[in-house]
Design an enzyme around this catalytic site. Structure first.
Site, PDB file in Angstrom:
ATOM      1  N   ILE A 689       0.822  -1.220   0.000  1.00  0.00           N
ATOM      2  CA  ILE A 689       0.000   0.000   0.000  1.00  0.00           C
ATOM      3  C   ILE A 689       0.851   1.263   0.000  1.00  0.00           C
ATOM      4  O   ILE A 689       0.330   2.375  -0.012  1.00  0.00           O
ATOM      5  CB  ILE A 689      -0.963   0.021   1.211  1.00  0.00           C
ATOM      6  N   GLY A 692       8.805   3.480  -0.568  1.00  0.00           N
ATOM      7  CA  GLY A 692       9.712   4.619  -0.601  1.00  0.00           C
ATOM      8  C   GLY A 692      11.133   4.133  -0.525  1.00  0.00           C
ATOM      9  O   GLY A 692      11.416   2.928  -0.583  1.00  0.00           O
ATOM     10  N   ALA A 694      13.026   4.036   1.932  1.00  0.00           N
ATOM     11  CA  ALA A 694      13.356   3.322   3.165  1.00  0.00           C
ATOM     12  C   ALA A 694      12.775   1.917   3.204  1.00  0.00           C
ATOM     13  O   ALA A 694      13.191   1.097   4.010  1.00  0.00           O
ATOM     14  CB  ALA A 694      12.864   4.112   4.376  1.00  0.00           C
ATOM     15  N   VAL A 697       5.390  -0.627   2.610  1.00  0.00           N
ATOM     16  CA  VAL A 697       4.344  -0.790   3.609  1.00  0.00           C
ATOM     17  C   VAL A 697       3.310  -1.754   3.046  1.00  0.00           C
ATOM     18  O   VAL A 697       2.859  -1.608   1.903  1.00  0.00           O
ATOM     19  CB  VAL A 697       3.682   0.548   3.970  1.00  0.00           C
ATOM     20  N   LYS A 712       5.435  -2.174   8.055  1.00  0.00           N
ATOM     21  CA  LYS A 712       6.465  -1.474   7.295  1.00  0.00           C
ATOM     22  C   LYS A 712       7.757  -2.278   7.356  1.00  0.00           C
ATOM     23  O   LYS A 712       8.314  -2.509   8.427  1.00  0.00           O
ATOM     24  CB  LYS A 712       6.677  -0.069   7.858  1.00  0.00           C
ATOM     25  N   ASP A 814      10.277  15.107   9.369  1.00  0.00           N
ATOM     26  CA  ASP A 814       9.766  14.881   8.012  1.00  0.00           C
ATOM     27  C   ASP A 814       8.249  15.030   7.985  1.00  0.00           C
ATOM     28  O   ASP A 814       7.533  14.190   7.442  1.00  0.00           O
ATOM     29  CB  ASP A 814      10.178  13.500   7.505  1.00  0.00           C
TER      30      ASP A 814
END
EC number: 2.7.10.1
Length: 977
Positions: A689, A692, A694, A697, A712, A814
């Site tokens: 869903i 990125g 990192a 998810v 995540k 962020d």
């Protein structure tokens, strides 16, 4: 051969006949050209609702929806397609429709430029393109000599305000307002439009004076130049325009007084001069304007008594005069002969008795008279005012009992009688006000019991009865209030128990029962109110232990001080409230490990024997039981150990081929939740869903009725010693202890085998960035302003909690719209702490975290991220919410972001703030709220960090921008109720 002459003769006859027919009935070349032009016009439009499905090539244009033809010639003379959700652009092919007299496309989503080729439609009389998304400069339309109606208001047109408008001397109606023109003046040439009856130039970035030539437009009926920066004294020459029925001058910079010559405007129906810098005493001559329906002069500097002549007006429906310096008694007869529906006389210095006749004609819906000096009783006549929707007469000196009928207002959404000296009981009749959403009665002298009939108010959201003399028990019927979000009963004389039925108030956020005489225990069932964020039971006589289940709540505030509570304070609650929240409870204690952080604060350390009674017989019994338990445990342990050894051997046998380098999973669980490691780690790519740099998810639907979570997976190294895993887990533990309804709940962290997984609560409505770009049925945005405001407040509270209520404070680093998640009710949650840091580990990092467009300018030359860096990022989010724009868009220009764009649009002039608001959600009644949020966004994005507010200040200011509670005008001058 003999037949050839006959054939030739027949051919000649046929040719002659055909020529004759063509002469009598020529082919409709015009129709073909028009049809082609119309289909080119259609092809440039986006017709997602199939409004133009009747436009078929085989049919005549005269049967097309929205098309009008001349009944004699059959030529197209009109295109009328208003409010049908068309988007796209206007094709230049429109110029081929040379007989066109009407082009009307209002209230759509058409963008692009107005095609200059339109001037070829020489017969055009009506050009109506209002309320679209047209941009660019206005082409010179002066060749359209027949044009009578020109309305291009409500778009994004820019450039200079054109003087050629004055050459279109056939104009009857001219609407150019609500656009983004460059700053300029009203051209003198407008005075040449002698036939003009309707002039709309509001929000056109106009400055300077009103040119005298306008006062020669004797036919003028409507004069609207609101929301500009027009200056100079109020023009006395306006009294020459005797045909005026409507004057809209609100939100300018006019000064001076209203001249008595205003009496010449005997046809005037609407007169709005609010939000200027006008002063002096209003002339009595206003009272002779017998046709007056609307009079708004709020937010000026008028003084003296209000003209008594208003009491003789028989058509007055709306009176708004708040935020002036009017004094003396309010004219007694106002409303006696007129059908008033809206009255706002707040924030003046009126004295004497409260006006009696405002609801004489039983049509009054909005009555706001707060912050004056009215005294005496509320007139009994208001007991019959059943039309009221909103009543605010707080902050006066009203006294005596409230008439019985006043409590039963069947349509009222809000009743605010707070901060007066009212006495008597809250009548059971309040149960008849079934539409009520806010009941605000605090700071009076009401006595008696809280009526059980409150339980009938199924729409109520806020009940404020604090600081009165109420007694008796809190009625259990309060549990029937499913919409209740705030309940304030503090500082009364209430007795009895806290009703367990409160658990049914599933939307309750703020519960304050402090400073009463409540007894009994704190109901364990309160932990079922998942939305509860603030809890204050201080200053009562509560006993028993603090329910450990309260740690399930997302509390940001708790105060249980000044009671008779005993036992252990749950550490998670101690982290939220601090020791002062539990002081003056002599029998409360803290765990030894928490004592270090609560030194010298009066809390004792819990003893393992604290609750054991010291009589010998009981000691003996307990000793016997303890020995018996020890024996049972030892025997059971031996059996369990033998069983475990056998099972381990079996598992070793089964898994001997597993790579020996695989590390064991380290699981840090932060909530009571049954998690299956295999279920978490076996992720399905079909359920991604989000992703990125990192990691990714995933949505995971847990078995055994465990619900849905978001997992995540973080990219990382192999998890060797010294790679930072220990630090990461420590930070995750800090984040896992966060308990706030506006911070995403972290259930667990799994580390090992070269991977790391974070298990979060699942958010049904995705993130704010996505939602801002979504439309629902009918082309409407998914997020209206009420949802956007709710999201802004929730996110602000979440960040404020991280900054001010966590120990140590947490800097997110962020903040952005994609990191603000939305649950099923559009409650916002701050998420993605991948780069978050606790403040006590230092403020300087080796790299800059954050996202382009959201990063504070100081991070360009310093790695010292602070709370003020988060504030800047949140300010960008606020600008996204009010403008509907992304942080970075091509239209901003190279190297520009939304902050640069907004500042350039308003040009440091607050009177142009409306120009940047998102027109998809903008309306008169929420504009003030949007502007307040916009101003907060601008303050948060101030370049100097020390000038930015704290997040606590942001929350407080955003609360003042609530569109449902505003008691004042919006900046358009239209009353906000």
């Amino acid at each position: 051969m003999s037949r050839r002459p006959d054939l030739l003769r027949g051919s000649v006859v046929a040719t002659v006949a055909a020529t004759f027919l063509l002469f009598i009935f020529p082919p409709n070349v015009e129709s073909t050209v028009e049809k082609q032009a119309l289909f080119r016009f259609k092809n440039r439009l986006d017709d997602s609702h199939n409004i133009l499905q009747s436009w078929k090539p085989s049919d005549s244009p005269c049967v097309f929806r929205g098309i009008t033809c001349d009944p004699l010639s059959g030529e197209v003379i009109g295109i009328s397609l208003g409010n049908v959700n068309l988007s796209g652009t206007i094709s230049p092919s429109i110029s081929a429709l040379t007989k066109l007299s009407t082009l009307s496309l209002p209230s759509n989503f058409i963008s692009g430029r107005i095609p200059p080729e339109i001037v070829n439609c020489k017969n055009l009389k009506v050009l109506n393109l209002t309320s679209n998304r047209l941009s660019g400069t206005i082409p010179n339309l002066s060749p359209l000599k027949s044009l009578e109606i020109l309305d291009i208001s409500g778009n994004f047109l820019n450039g200079e305000f054109q003087s050629w408008i004055g050459n279109m001397n056939q104009l009857v109606s001219l609407g150019l307002g609500n656009n983004h023109y460059e700053e300029g003046i009203i051209p003198e040439s407008i005075g040449g439009l002698k036939k003009l009856t309707w002039l709309f130039l509001a929000r056109s970035n106009l400055t300077g004076k009103i040119p005298n030539s306008i006062f020669d437009l004797n036919a003028l009926d409507t004069f609207d130049i609101a929301n500009n920066a027009i200056s100079d004294d109020f023009p006395i020459l306006i009294s020459r325009l005797v045909n005026l029925t409507k004057i809209e001058l609100f939100n300018n910079s006019l000064t001076g007084k209203i001249p008595p010559e205003i009496k010449n405007l005997t046809r005037l129906r609407e007169f709005d001069i609010s939000s200027n810098q006008l002063s002096g005493v209003l002339p009595e001559e206003l009272g002779v304007l017998k046709e007056l329906r609307v009079f708004h002069c709020h937010e000026n500097n008028f003084t003296g008594e209000f003209p008594s002549g208003f009491g003789d007006l028989s058509h007055l429906t709306s009176l708004s005069i708040y935020r002036n310096n009017f004094s003396g008694e309010f004219p007694v007869n106002i409303g006696r002969f007129s059908p008033l529906d809206t009255v706002d006389i707040s924030e003046n210095e009126f004295t004497g008795p409260f006006p009696r006749f405002l609801c004489q004609n039983k049509k009054l819906q909005f009555l706001l008279a707060l912050q004056n000096e009215f005294s005496g009783e509320i007139p009994r006549s208001y007991g019959e005012c059943k039309s009221l929707l909103r009543l605010r007469i707080n902050n006066n000196r009203l006294s005596g009992q409230v008439v019985e009928g006043f409590w039963s207002l069947p349509l009222a959404k809000m009743i605010d009688l707070s901060d007066n000296e009212l006495t008597g009981e809250v009548s059971p009749q309040i149960g008849l006000s079934t539409e009520l959403s806010q009941l605000i009665l605090q700071n009076n002298r009401f006595s008696g019991k809280i009526p059980r009939e409150l339980g009938r108010l199924t729409n109520i959201e806020r009940i404020y009865l604090s600081n009165n003399n109420l007694s008796g028990e809190i009625p259990m019927e309060v549990g029937d209030l499913k919409e209740l979000s705030s309940l304030h009963l503090e500082n009364n004389s209430l007795t009895g128990f806290i009703p367990k039925e409160l658990k049914n108030c599933v939307k309750l956020v703020d519960l304050n029962l402090a400073k009463n005489f409540l007894t009994g225990e704190i109901p364990n069932s309160l932990s079922q109110i998942a939305s509860l964020n603030s809890l204050d039971f201080s200053g009562n006589r509560l006993t028993g232990e603090i329910p450990a289940s309260l740690v399930k709540l997302k509390l940001s505030f708790i105060d249980l001080s000044g009671n008779q509570l005993s036992g252990r304070i749950p550490p998670d609650l101690l982290a939220v409230g601090g020791s002062t929240a539990f002081s003056r409870n002599e029998k409360l204690c803290v765990d030894k490990e928490n004592a270090k952080t609560n030194q010298n604060l009066g809390l004792s350390i819990c003893s393992g024997y604290q609750n054991v009674k010291r009589n010998s017989s009981l000691d003996g019994t307990l000793l016997f039981l303890a020995l018996a338990i020890v024996v049972v445990v030892l025997v059971s342990g031996l059996f369990a150990l033998r069983y475990r050894v056998v099972k381990i051997r079996e598992l070793d046998s089964e898994n001997r081929d597993i790579n020996k380098a695989d590390a064991k999973w380290k699981i840090a669980s932060f909530h009571q939740m049954e998690l299956d490691v295999d279920e978490i780690c076996r992720l399905d790519e079909d359920h991604v869903i989000g992703s990125g740099s990192a990691g990714k998810v995933y949505r995971v639907d847990l078995k055994k009725g465990g619900g849905t979570v978001a997992v995540k997976w973080l990219k990382r190294g192999g998890g060797e010693e010294g790679d930072g895993t220990e630090v990461s887990v420590a930070e995750m533990e800090i984040l896992g202890k966060i308990r706030h309804r506006n911070v995403l709940k972290l259930y667990a962290c799994l580390v090992g085998r070269g991977s790391r997984y974070l298990v979060f609560e699942f958010m049904e409505n995705g993130n704010l960035y996505q939602a801002l770009g979504n439309n629902i049925k009918g082309g409407l945005p998914e997020l209206d302003w009420l949802k956007r405001y709710k999201i802004a407040v929730g996110a602000a509270k979440g960040i404020a909690y991280l900054h001010h209520d966590c120990c140590p404070p947490i800097i997110h680093r962020d903040i952005k719209s994609s990191n603000i998640l939305l649950d099923g009710d559009y409650e916002s949650k701050i998420a993605d702490f991948g780069v978050a840091k606790v403040a006590d580990k230092g403020y300087e990092w080796s790299c800059v975290a954050g996202t382009h467009g959201y990063m504070a300018p100081e991070l360009a030359y310093s790695f010292k991220a602070t709370e003020k860096s988060d504030v800047y990022s949140f300010g960008v989010v606020l600008l996204e919410l009010v403008t509907g724009l992304r942080p970075m868009e091509d239209e901003f220009g190279e190297g520009k972001d939304i902050v640069d764009y907004v500042y350039s649009q308003i040009q440091q002039d607050p009177r142009n703030l409306q120009n940047v608001l998102d027109k998809q959600v903008l309306s008169t009644y929420i504009e003030e709220s949007m502007i307040r949020v916009l101003k907060m966004g601008l303050l948060c994005t101030t370049k100097l960090p020390n000038l930015r507010p704290s997040m606590r200040e942001v929350v407080r200011k955003l609360d003042d921008a609530d569109p449902c509670v505003s008691n004042s005008q919006d900046t358009t001058g239209k009353i906000t109720v």
